[in-house]
Design an enzyme around this catalytic site. Structure first.
Site, PDB file in Angstrom:
ATOM      1  N   GLN A  78       0.809  -1.213   0.000  1.00  0.00           N
ATOM      2  CA  GLN A  78       0.000   0.000   0.000  1.00  0.00           C
ATOM      3  C   GLN A  78       0.845   1.268   0.000  1.00  0.00           C
ATOM      4  O   GLN A  78       0.298   2.376   0.074  1.00  0.00           O
ATOM      5  CB  GLN A  78      -0.931  -0.005   1.221  1.00  0.00           C
ATOM      6  N   HIS A 129      -1.060  -0.057   5.651  1.00  0.00           N
ATOM      7  CA  HIS A 129      -1.626   0.818   6.683  1.00  0.00           C
ATOM      8  C   HIS A 129      -0.727   2.027   6.952  1.00  0.00           C
ATOM      9  O   HIS A 129      -0.275   2.252   8.081  1.00  0.00           O
ATOM     10  CB  HIS A 129      -1.890   0.043   7.973  1.00  0.00           C
ATOM     11  N   GLU A 173     -15.215   3.383   9.493  1.00  0.00           N
ATOM     12  CA  GLU A 173     -15.779   4.457  10.311  1.00  0.00           C
ATOM     13  C   GLU A 173     -15.659   5.820   9.645  1.00  0.00           C
ATOM     14  O   GLU A 173     -14.670   6.103   8.962  1.00  0.00           O
ATOM     15  CB  GLU A 173     -15.030   4.554  11.648  1.00  0.00           C
ATOM     16  N   TYR A 178     -10.141   7.218  19.464  1.00  0.00           N
ATOM     17  CA  TYR A 178     -11.154   6.636  18.597  1.00  0.00           C
ATOM     18  C   TYR A 178     -11.203   5.105  18.680  1.00  0.00           C
ATOM     19  O   TYR A 178     -11.898   4.479  17.895  1.00  0.00           O
ATOM     20  CB  TYR A 178     -10.965   7.139  17.173  1.00  0.00           C
ATOM     21  N   TYR A 215      -9.625 -10.627   9.955  1.00  0.00           N
ATOM     22  CA  TYR A 215      -9.811 -11.258   8.648  1.00  0.00           C
ATOM     23  C   TYR A 215     -10.009 -12.768   8.764  1.00  0.00           C
ATOM     24  O   TYR A 215     -10.572 -13.389   7.866  1.00  0.00           O
ATOM     25  CB  TYR A 215      -8.625 -10.938   7.740  1.00  0.00           C
TER      26      TYR A 215
END
Length: 369
Positions: free
Chosen positions: A77, A139, A234, A244, A255
């Site tokens: 990513q 991430h 979210e 949070y 997963y």
């Protein structure tokens, strides 16, 4: 504490009629484009994850890559991520970039800026380096929002930093940048310290993989969203000193199907204003302000990488209708494109622009018929 909105379960999720919009592919052949910014002269800047910053003119001509872009760690990513312009771009010409840099066993998220001169970024400086480094290539976060000077405070930039996947427990530790949002001065210096002994710039904790942050200048609100694990994506109203929840709370499971946590709420944890289960994998996000689609004014447009229900076979855009800071409706847009949507932006004329997450990525303009 805010109430969670599960509108799909309440039957409020609808598919949008496509007759009111014209979708025009302006550019093809972009390699995994990630972000888009509009230049004052009508041209656009587009990032490609392998490490290229492209200038695209109004006719759709893609110019050779801009020079002076930092070397990126392109894996998983990671790569060249967000691009935003300085609040005073017309006078200072500054362009802000986020990217992953380093190597497979030692990499992190960076933020930097340079001045755009012709087809080059000059005097490029690294302003921020997320610490500590990691050995994973997922991430990262990396989305940014510029916050103008207001209420006696100087202008700042807010950026999300992901939990690195293998480091999720660190998302509860303000002493690292894992799973946080940071708020920095435009020169990269921490704007405020809101947690005792926190890492530089940290203003909130408990995030998993933040993928968007936008500033609503009308209501002086910062909206963000993040990926849950399997379910539990979210939308949050971002505020300083807030926790949070991740991984203490989550509305999704791992997963493997195993529980990450038994809690979806917990004392002292800020609840999201909206949750998607199953996941839609939210990507870029824009707040719609414009005259072309006045019925969308003040709503969030959320790019989605995967389907969120059986009637949407591909990536799409979710229009999230807001009323007084609460989610009151949701609409599926542009599923007919048939691709993962990586970014969504609102152009100066109110048209909506989309980037598809593909090896032969597309830049698509959506306008009113």
């Amino acid at each position: 504490m805010r109430l969670i909105s599960l509108l799909a379960l309440a039957g409020l999720l609808v598919s949008a009629p496509v007759s009111a919009q014209t979708l025009e592919t302006r550019v093809t052949g972009l390699e995994y484009p990630w972000s888009l910014a509009f230049l004052p002269d009508g041209r656009m800047l587009v990032t490609e994850k392998p490490g290229r910053l492209r200038i695209i003119d109004e006719s759709g001509l893609v110019q050779t890559p801009v020079s002076g872009v930092p070397e990126v760690f392109y894996s998983g990513q990671g790569g060249l991520l967000d691009v935003v312009l300085s609040l005073d771009f017309e006078t200072d010409g500054l362009v802000y970039l986020s990217w992953s840099g380093g190597s497979a066993g030692d990499n992190t998220l960076y933020l930097g800026r340079g001045r755009l001169e012709g087809d080059a970024l000059v005097e490029f400086d690294v302003l921020f380096e997320a610490m500590p480094h990691r050995r994973t290539d997922v991430h990262y976060g990396g989305r940014m929002a510029m916050i103008p000077a207001e209420a006696g405070q100087a202008a700042t930039v807010v950026m999300g930093v992901g939990d690195g996947f293998d480091y999720r427990e660190e998302a509860q530790n303000p002493g690292t940048h894992f799973g946080t949002y940071v708020r920095l001065g435009l020169d990269g210096q921490p704007a405020q310290r809101v947690f005792e002994n926190s890492a530089p710039g940290v203003i909130s904790i408990g995030h998993r993989n933040p993928q968007a942050v936008v500033y609503d200048a009308t209501n002086h609100v910062v909206w963000s969203h993040e990926h849950g694990p399997r379910g539990g994506d979210e939308i949050n109203e971002l505020s300083s000193t807030a926790n949070y929840g991740w991984p203490i709370t989550s509305h999704g499971v791992d997963y493997t199907g195993a529980l990450v946590t038994p809690f979806d709420t917990y004392a002292g944890i800020d609840e999201p204003i909206h949750v998607w289960t199953p996941s839609i994998a939210p990507a870029g996000m824009a707040l719609y302000r414009g005259e072309m689609f006045p019925e969308w004014d003040g709503d969030l447009l959320v790019a989605a990488l995967i389907p969120g229900d059986a009637d949407v076979p591909s990536g799409h855009v979710r229009r999230v209708e807001l009323d007084a800071g609460q989610v009151v409706g949701e609409e599926v847009l542009f599923g007919e494109i048939g691709a993962r949507i990586r970014d969504v932006r609102v152009g100066p004329d109110g048209a909506v622009w989309l980037l598809t997450d593909e090896a032969e990525g597309r830049l698509i303009r959506v306008s009113r018929d």
